[in-house]
Design an enzyme around this catalytic site. Sequence first.
Site, PDB file in Angstrom:
ATOM      1  N   CYS A   1      -6.744 -10.265   5.937  1.00 20.80           N
ATOM      2  CA  CYS A   1      -6.682 -10.357   4.481  1.00 20.80           C
ATOM      3  C   CYS A   1      -5.760 -11.516   4.111  1.00 20.80           C
ATOM      4  CB  CYS A   1      -6.156  -9.098   3.798  1.00 20.80           C
ATOM      5  SG  CYS A   1      -7.163  -7.658   4.086  1.00 20.80           S
TER       6      CYS A   1
ATOM      7  N   ARG B   1      -8.716 -15.490   7.253  1.00 12.60           N
ATOM      8  CA  ARG B   1      -8.054 -14.212   7.473  1.00 12.60           C
ATOM      9  C   ARG B   1      -8.950 -13.014   7.175  1.00 12.60           C
ATOM     10  NH1 ARG B   1      -2.520 -14.910   7.778  1.00 12.60           N
ATOM     11  NH2 ARG B   1      -2.213 -12.721   7.356  1.00 12.60           N
TER      12      ARG B   1
ATOM     13  N   TRP C   1     -10.389  -8.401   4.723  1.00 14.12           N
ATOM     14  CA  TRP C   1     -10.956  -7.969   6.011  1.00 14.12           C
ATOM     15  C   TRP C   1     -10.811  -6.447   5.992  1.00 14.12           C
ATOM     16  CZ3 TRP C   1      -9.641  -5.307  10.459  1.00 14.12           C
ATOM     17  CH2 TRP C   1     -10.463  -5.509  11.565  1.00 14.12           C
TER      18      TRP C   1
ATOM     19  N   ASN D   1      -2.137  -6.777   1.951  1.00 13.42           N
ATOM     20  CA  ASN D   1      -2.573  -7.082   3.312  1.00 13.42           C
ATOM     21  C   ASN D   1      -1.794  -6.148   4.232  1.00 13.42           C
ATOM     22  OD1 ASN D   1      -3.133  -8.267   5.820  1.00 13.42           O
ATOM     23  ND2 ASN D   1      -1.602  -9.873   5.527  1.00 13.42           N
ATOM     24  N   GLY D   2      -2.508  -5.390   5.068  1.00 14.70           N
ATOM     25  CA  GLY D   2      -1.808  -4.460   5.968  1.00 14.70           C
ATOM     26  C   GLY D   2      -2.457  -3.094   5.904  1.00 14.70           C
TER      27      GLY D   2
ATOM     28  N   GLU E   1     -12.058 -17.172  29.112  1.00 10.81           N
ATOM     29  CA  GLU E   1     -11.981 -17.832  27.815  1.00 10.81           C
ATOM     30  C   GLU E   1     -13.363 -18.362  27.389  1.00 10.81           C
ATOM     31  OE1 GLU E   1     -10.117 -17.831  25.464  1.00 10.81           O
ATOM     32  OE2 GLU E   1     -10.436 -19.637  24.309  1.00 10.81           O
TER      33      GLU E   1
ATOM     34  N   LYS F   1     -15.338 -17.205  24.002  1.00  7.53           N
ATOM     35  CA  LYS F   1     -15.771 -18.149  22.952  1.00  7.53           C
ATOM     36  C   LYS F   1     -17.235 -17.918  22.611  1.00  7.53           C
ATOM     37  CE  LYS F   1     -12.828 -19.160  21.668  1.00  7.53           C
ATOM     38  NZ  LYS F   1     -11.500 -18.901  22.088  1.00  7.53           N
TER      39      LYS F   1
ATOM     40  N   GLU G   1     -17.801 -14.574  20.691  1.00  3.22           N
ATOM     41  CA  GLU G   1     -17.260 -14.557  19.330  1.00  3.22           C
ATOM     42  C   GLU G   1     -18.163 -15.236  18.319  1.00  3.22           C
ATOM     43  OE1 GLU G   1     -13.424 -16.516  20.344  1.00  3.22           O
ATOM     44  OE2 GLU G   1     -12.657 -15.166  18.838  1.00  3.22           O
TER      45      GLU G   1
ATOM     46  N   HIS H   1     -19.185  -7.782  43.914  1.00  2.32           N
ATOM     47  CA  HIS H   1     -18.778  -6.378  43.794  1.00  2.32           C
ATOM     48  C   HIS H   1     -19.402  -5.710  42.576  1.00  2.32           C
ATOM     49  CE1 HIS H   1     -16.004  -6.930  47.081  1.00  2.32           C
ATOM     50  NE2 HIS H   1     -15.589  -8.040  46.492  1.00  2.32           N
TER      51      HIS H   1
ATOM     52  N   LYS I   1      -8.859 -14.278  11.770  1.00  2.00           N
ATOM     53  CA  LYS I   1      -8.019 -15.088  12.642  1.00  2.00           C
ATOM     54  C   LYS I   1      -6.673 -14.440  12.937  1.00  2.00           C
ATOM     55  CE  LYS I   1      -7.146 -19.527  14.140  1.00  2.00           C
ATOM     56  NZ  LYS I   1      -7.850 -19.330  15.395  1.00  2.00           N
TER      57      LYS I   1
HETATM   58  C1  F6R Z   1     -10.195 -15.934  20.191  1.00  2.00           C
HETATM   59  C2  F6R Z   1      -9.264 -15.518  19.195  1.00  2.00           C
HETATM   60  C3  F6R Z   1      -8.561 -14.217  19.355  1.00  2.00           C
HETATM   61  C4  F6R Z   1      -7.059 -14.452  19.329  1.00  2.00           C
HETATM   62  C5  F6R Z   1      -6.288 -13.131  19.349  1.00  2.00           C
HETATM   63  C6  F6R Z   1      -4.791 -13.354  19.392  1.00  2.00           C
HETATM   64  O1  F6R Z   1     -10.828 -17.112  19.850  1.00  2.00           O
HETATM   65  O2  F6R Z   1      -9.022 -16.215  18.258  1.00  2.00           O
HETATM   66  O3  F6R Z   1      -8.933 -13.573  20.532  1.00  2.00           O
HETATM   67  O4  F6R Z   1      -6.714 -15.248  20.412  1.00  2.00           O
HETATM   68  O5  F6R Z   1      -6.609 -12.391  18.211  1.00  2.00           O
HETATM   69  O6  F6R Z   1      -4.356 -14.031  18.274  1.00  2.00           O
HETATM   70  P1  F6R Z   1      -2.954 -14.762  18.240  1.00  2.00           P
HETATM   71  O7  F6R Z   1      -2.977 -15.835  19.267  1.00  2.00           O
HETATM   72  O8  F6R Z   1      -2.851 -15.307  16.851  1.00  2.00           O
HETATM   73  O9  F6R Z   1      -1.914 -13.733  18.548  1.00  2.00           O
END
Ligand code: F6R
Length: 612
Positions: A2, A27, A73, A99-100, A485, A489, A492, A508, A607
């Site tokens: 949010c 957000r 969100w 927010n929260g 990673e 990506k 997501e 395995h 994010k």
């Molecule tokens: C992946 C992504 C999330 C963040 C995770 C941690 O692309 O963006 O997996 O890496 O939510 O977020 P931070 O780094 O802000 O603690």
Amino acid sequence: MCGIVGYIGSKQAYPILINGLKRLEYRGYDSAGVALLDDGIKLYKTKGKVADLEEYVKNKDITGTTGIAHTRWATHGEPNNVNAHPHLSESGDIAVIHNGIIENYDILKEKLKKLGIKFVSQTDTEVLVQLIEYVQKMEKVDLVTAVQLALSQVIGAYAIVIISKADPDLLIAARKGSPLVVGIGEDEFFLASDASPIVEYTREVVYLDDEEIAIMRRGEKLQIKTIRNQEKTPFVEKLEMDLNHLEKEGFDHFMLKEIFEQPKSIRDSIRGRLNLNKDRISMAGIIDFEKEFLNAGRITFIAAGTSWHAAKVGEYLIEELVRIPVEVEYASEFRYRNPIIDKTDIVIAVSQSGETADTLAAMQLAKSKGALVYSICNVVGSSIARAADAGSYTHAGPEIGVASTKAFTAQVTVLTLMALGLAQKKGTITKERFDHLVNELDMIPAKVEETLKISEQVKEISKIFTYSRNFLYLGRGYNFPVALEGALKLKEISYIHAEGYPAAEMKHGPIALIDKKMPVVVIAPDSVIYDKVVSNIQEIKARKGKVIAIVTKGDTVVAGLSDYVFEVPHTDELLSPLISVIPLQLLAYYVAVMRDCEIDQPRNLAKSVTVE
Ligand code: F6R
């Protein structure tokens, strides 16, 4: 999660609020709303994105020099018009954005319902605004006191902003666990979840601390009190933020722009830490706690998502170079499993946003057990950076795309510097090896630049796999976290199921999945276990899997076995994640583009994950 924005001053609030929401849309983007205050409160809110809100308010009265706005969100209640913020009190006189999560909202709601108060939404936020109004009426107190009294009954996390019809010259904000920044202009105040909506108006900011309330009265100075009514002196900081980072600058998406920014963000993360002669590394946060680092019994990383993957690379680097045992923990697990941590431990929180709720809670737990808590964050002034005993910032600049790219490489860069610096101090690295690695690190930005030239080739190959239903990513050693990673990506932003595995683990279990339809991305740059990876590729080919390989320029063996090959420049194996991740970021990006997905705002994600 949010995004919240507020304004009080002499300008029209709406344009400032809407632009602020656009900056904070990363957000959350389930619904958006705005409340403007002059004679009364004008409330406009709708399901969907900020653009939908703009459409909705067309031809409506948007005048007012005080206002609050929100992009959501969803946590409590589905994303719809009613659950969108701002929320009004029963009389309609008080409006709140939040927010929260209010954890005891159901108990409070039941109490208020018994007192005859009617609710229209399913949100925890509405409980808060109703509670504030109820307390104000019953206790016959001013709004600030009502907010203080109401918040002292609340369990959970919040950043809230409040306006009231009865006092149009007042904006009140409070925080606990969720971020809030106050911008101080000339006879005006700005409020936001991060500094990006504020920076074009003022560089003077105050980051609120937990349980603090900011009282912003038109024509008066900023006043800060705690929930328990203690007066605090505002600590004004100067914002350093490049406005260009907040624009797409000709790229189709922030994610692509951020992928292409990596030569610069890696360079910026090295700058000032490696001296000109390249014979010494100094990191301010570590210098202050050098003794503790050199004598640490163990280092434990706590992180989530991409930051966890960067921390995993950090584990390999520190164990190999500094010879200190390292654990890498999911913050969400660590915080609830009574981990064994004491004064000899160093706990390092890695986070792009610096606001991830689980990481913050895990650090608090580590602190309570006596560990030295260090942070590696990207967002300056964020909660995690502020809660740590010391820390290092990654200098990646604001990352707007929800899928993290440049933050990952900046984190790995900082971890590499940390490992090399500590190894030098501890005497666990020879001068030749140190010199070699430092020179290689210094060349990484140029090599990333060179790697980015394969972008068009990646785009072409992405077309072949646009409709694949599954992907497997395999890597070993330093490139195992890169495999994780790469898979994350793709998941997501393209919504294709993908799994990352250590290459040798394939036999395995995951090998059962391989058939001619299964693309397998194998990260196989020069390394001490190159031959082992070759054997893994042979096992995939024997089962007719389609191999997409990341190899070092000039490679013939893996290239000869694979169906598609992305060549990357040579570097030392320890630094290879900084290069090999680039084609994987591009692959995820282009596959998602071909599938017509929302690149910068993938469904269900946000994010900054400020809820558990
Ligand atoms: C992946 C992504 C999330 C963040 C995770 C941690 O692309 O963006 O997996 O890496 O939510 O977020 P931070 O780094 O802000 O603690």
